[in-house]
Design a protein around this motif. Structure first.
Motif, PDB file in Angstrom:
ATOM      1  N   ILE A   1       1.006  -1.169  -0.046  1.00 38.14           N
ATOM      2  CA  ILE A   1       0.004   0.074   0.025  1.00 38.14           C
ATOM      3  C   ILE A   1       0.719   1.083   0.027  1.00 38.14           C
ATOM      4  O   ILE A   1       0.707   2.261  -0.703  1.00 38.14           O
TER       5      ILE A   1
ATOM      6  N   SER B   1     -15.136   9.045   3.616  1.00 41.82           N
ATOM      7  CA  SER B   1     -15.119   7.637   2.880  1.00 41.82           C
ATOM      8  C   SER B   1     -15.541   7.929   1.370  1.00 41.82           C
ATOM      9  O   SER B   1     -16.379   8.882   1.158  1.00 41.82           O
TER      10      SER B   1
ATOM     11  N   ASP C   1     -18.154  -2.530  -2.914  1.00 43.99           N
ATOM     12  CA  ASP C   1     -16.953  -2.100  -2.158  1.00 43.99           C
ATOM     13  C   ASP C   1     -16.943  -1.186  -1.238  1.00 43.99           C
ATOM     14  O   ASP C   1     -17.009  -1.151  -0.113  1.00 43.99           O
ATOM     15  N   SER C   2     -17.084   0.092  -2.056  1.00 40.14           N
ATOM     16  CA  SER C   2     -16.916   1.379  -1.245  1.00 40.14           C
ATOM     17  C   SER C   2     -18.296   1.673  -0.313  1.00 40.14           C
ATOM     18  O   SER C   2     -18.385   2.118   0.706  1.00 40.14           O
TER      19      SER C   2
ATOM     20  N   SER D   1     -11.549   3.675   1.572  1.00 34.18           N
ATOM     21  CA  SER D   1     -11.846   3.373   0.305  1.00 34.18           C
ATOM     22  C   SER D   1     -11.997   1.505   0.102  1.00 34.18           C
ATOM     23  O   SER D   1     -11.637   1.087   1.082  1.00 34.18           O
TER      24      SER D   1
ATOM     25  N   GLU E   1     -10.407  -0.322  -2.341  1.00 30.54           N
ATOM     26  CA  GLU E   1      -9.459  -1.040  -3.018  1.00 30.54           C
ATOM     27  C   GLU E   1      -9.236  -2.521  -2.378  1.00 30.54           C
ATOM     28  O   GLU E   1      -9.096  -2.468  -1.004  1.00 30.54           O
TER      29      GLU E   1
ATOM     30  N   LEU F   1      -2.875   0.223  -6.376  1.00 31.10           N
ATOM     31  CA  LEU F   1      -2.272   0.839  -5.142  1.00 31.10           C
ATOM     32  C   LEU F   1      -1.679   2.180  -5.408  1.00 31.10           C
ATOM     33  O   LEU F   1      -1.194   3.005  -4.440  1.00 31.10           O
TER      34      LEU F   1
ATOM     35  N   ALA G   1      -3.747   4.837  -5.489  1.00 31.91           N
ATOM     36  CA  ALA G   1      -4.425   5.049  -4.459  1.00 31.91           C
ATOM     37  C   ALA G   1      -3.465   5.908  -3.447  1.00 31.91           C
ATOM     38  O   ALA G   1      -3.928   7.201  -2.742  1.00 31.91           O
TER      39      ALA G   1
ATOM     40  N   ARG H   1      -7.176   5.191   3.403  1.00 32.28           N
ATOM     41  CA  ARG H   1      -6.989   3.783   4.049  1.00 32.28           C
ATOM     42  C   ARG H   1      -7.898   2.724   3.426  1.00 32.28           C
ATOM     43  O   ARG H   1      -9.064   3.114   2.827  1.00 32.28           O
ATOM     44  N   VAL H   2      -7.591   1.572   3.485  1.00 34.26           N
ATOM     45  CA  VAL H   2      -8.196   0.422   2.686  1.00 34.26           C
ATOM     46  C   VAL H   2      -8.306  -0.474   3.543  1.00 34.26           C
ATOM     47  O   VAL H   2      -7.591  -1.677   3.493  1.00 34.26           O
TER      48      VAL H   2
END
Length: 640
Positions: A148, A270, A277-278, A370, A372, A491, A494, A506-507
């Motif tokens: 990340i 967010s 996902d999100s 998020s 990802e 990433l 991101a 942050r994932v």
């Protein structure tokens, strides 16, 4: 969170390079506008820019700590967040250690003293770490399990320099006697894959510490790299009737991960698109912050925006929602700036709208969550269903399959069944190399005539595939994507694009505890019922609004095909090609022919063109020094 920079001198004269560090630090200002400085200890010098998220008033970098009798033995700079720092502190306190700060950095150093390099296996978070041992005179480097957070390095006769971003190393090139030649192998990999795969960069003399790896080095020595984490998806099964137990485990671990990822002394928001996902992340985050803000972006062109679905989701989960619409003019004007932030080009058009929504979010919050990683961990890409459609070909003898492949090549473009025959004739190792498939080798040779077949995607993917021979077909594709597409594209954007706006992303899906559950999902529960991420969808049934739960995956749609053919970007593309000084790399005449064919509707070259155009802009900034990315140092409130 910060931008780190340092040099381990080969000759004990690190102090001589402090002026170079100070000159390079502004390149990292966006990663940490709250504090900046340098520190040196004979063999080593650190530079740092801090974005204060946890323990804002303390935890200044470099952090210092030492055991009783050796005060301040260790010095550390690190980029990232450790989400289990409270639990680590409690564990280490019970072992007799004392702490002076309330931040998440000190437990890393205490843990390093207690566990040595194995400390990385105790960390739950995202990180790039540099720890200097003033007694042993050794440097320890580490990256998180999934990659990340980035860490670049270069070794010359002067020593080893390391940084969160390549541009800071380039700024010190003269002092380092650094080789600034371009790596042709990496260029071909970029054109093939749309990103530069780890550990390469486009500069021959600069490399990246790979995800899930540590490294140690002493003054004048060689960097010794060691892998500590290899994601695997062993063949698993779930007893009939016990599927709900798995779904419940997924829901619980995601709830826990989001709760840990909400730890901060600043406001956390967010990102929210139209997908599961999100939406899952935002819904769970709302439980820990009733005043959660969510953010999304889109375009005015119909069919290229998830804004309406995201707004419906925001209303369903009860959060305030902020939208940023990106115009073609804004898009084109931002491209040079974004290529500067990226360090190496990534030919993903969604980078640009992400930049704008991150800039909008930074007006309100300092941290965003998020989604990802969900696709790679839970089997979310539509292409993961391909082994089902190609299963009949597996029963055909290899010579006959190859014959079908030859037949497919003589069929007209666009003819129904041509692609199926072509892909069915190949093994998985030949046909699948991630989500980026813009050039085949013949198309590549049209634009880069010096391309070598032995440098194609298989040079990157073959060693990864060799690790997954005992996995099921979907798991093999997931495993490949974790080492290629995710850390090369997903990433990178991101990290780089959000940090360009001093915004920490942050994932929660990319959490080692989440992975421990995801790796147990069997093949049939990833792509069941004609869908993808089936187990995740079942786990989220009572959490995610119904209109999102079974919605078809769209990715992030960008109207690049229309803009490159129309007045929005055609002129910009034409000027970029004509003005680029990349004649030794590209056949610019062929690239212009592709652009005109695209405009005329002869063929959709949008992805291929964007890959070349992104490189040309990058080259104009970092090699030609012709394009000014117009970077401004922006300062933000320390607390938000």
């Amino acid at each position: 969170m910060c931008g780190l920079l340092g040099i381990l001198s080969a000759n004990g004269n690190a102090a001589d390079y402090v002026p170079a560090l100070q000159r390079a630090l502004p390149c990292l200002h966006h990663r940490g506008p709250d504090e900046a400085g340098t520190w040196q200890d004979g063999d080593l010098a650190f530079g740092f820019n801090r974005l204060a998220i946890i323990d804002i008033a303390h935890s200044h970098q470099p952090l210092r700590w030492g055991p009783e009798g050796e005060p301040e033995r260790y010095a550390m700079t690190f980029n990232g967040e450790i989400y289990n720092y409270i639990e680590l502190r409690e564990e280490l306190t019970a072992l007799g250690y004392a702490f002076e700060t309330e931040g998440d950095g000190e437990p890393i150093m205490v843990g390093f003293h207690h566990w040595g390099a194995d400390v990385v296996n105790h960390l739950r978070g995202m990180f790039a770490i540099a720890i200097w041992d003033t007694v042993d005179r050794s440097l320890f480097l580490a990256r998180d399990q999934f990659g990340i957070k980035p860490l670049f390095y270069a070794t010359t006769g002067v020593g080893t320099v390391f940084s969160s971003e390549k541009k800071a190393i380039l700024e010190m090139a003269e002092e380092l006697n650094l080789d600034l030649s371009l790596d042709r192998r990496a260029i071909e990999h970029y054109v093939d894959l749309q990103y530069v795969p780890e550990p390469e960069t486009l500069h021959t003399g600069i490399r990246r510490l790979e995800s899930g790896c540590t490294a140690t080095i002493i003054p004048g020595g060689e960097l010794v790299e060691k892998r500590y984490f290899t994601p695997r998806f062993p063949v698993k099964s779930v007893p009939k009737g016990r599927e709900q137990d798995l779904f419940d485990r997924i829901a619980r671990v995601l709830e826990d991960s989001v709760e840990k990822h909400m730890r901060a002394d600043v406001t956390v928001g967010s990102f929210l698109s139209g997908g599961i996902d999100s939406t899952a992340i935002a819904t769970l985050a709302k439980r820990h912050n009733p005043n959660l803000l969510t953010f999304t972006t889109g375009f005015e062109r119909e069919g290229y925006s998830e804004v309406d679905v995201a707004a419906e989701s925001a209303a369903a989960i009860g959060v305030e929602h902020i939208v940023k619409i990106v115009s073609p003019e804004e898009y084109a004007n931002a491209i040079p700036k974004i290529m500067w932030y990226l360090d190496d080009p990534v030919a993903d058009p969604s980078l640009v709208p992400l930049y704008f929504v991150a800039a909008e979010a930074r007006k309100h919050v300092k941290v965003v969550l998020s989604g990802e990683g969900a696709d790679e961990l839970f089997g979310g890409y539509t292409i993961y269903r391909e082994p089902l459609s190609l299963a009949p070909f597996e029963k055909i003898p290899t010579p006959l399959r190859r014959g079908l492949g030859r037949l497919s090549r003589v069929l007209p473009e666009g003819m129904k069944g041509k692609s199926l025959l072509e892909r069915g004739s190949m093994t998985m190792e030949e046909r699948y190399y991630g989500n980026a498939r813009s050039f085949n080798f013949e198309q590549m040779q049209r634009v880069i005539p010096w391309a070598r077949r032995e440098w194609d995607h298989r040079e990157v993917t073959a060693p990864i595939y060799a690790q997954s021979r005992d996995m099921d077909p979907v798991a093999r594709m997931q495993h490949l994507d974790l080492f290629t597409w995710m850390r090369g594209d997903i990433l990178v954007k991101a990290d780089k694009i959000n940090m360009a706006n001093s915004l920490e992303l942050r994932v929660p899906f990319l959490d080692k505890e989440v992975f421990k559950v995801a790796e147990t999902i069997p093949y049939d529960l990833k792509i069941a019922n004609g869908t993808t991420k089936y187990a995740l969808r079942k786990a989220m049934e009572q959490i995610v609004p119904p209109h999102v739960l079974h919605r078809k995956k769209l990715g992030f749609p960008v109207p690049m095909r229309h803009w490159l053919a129309g007045d929005e970007l055609f002129g910009w593309a034409q000027d970029t090609i004509n003005e680029s000084q990349t004649d030794e790399i590209f056949n610019k005449k062929a690239v212009l022919e592709m652009l005109n064919e695209h405009r005329a509707g002869v063929s959709d070259h949008s992805r291929r063109l964007w890959t070349v155009l992104a490189f040309m802009v990058w080259h104009g900034i970092f090699v030609e020094n012709r394009i000014d990315p117009q970077i401004e140092q922006r300062d933000y409130p320390v607390e938000l």
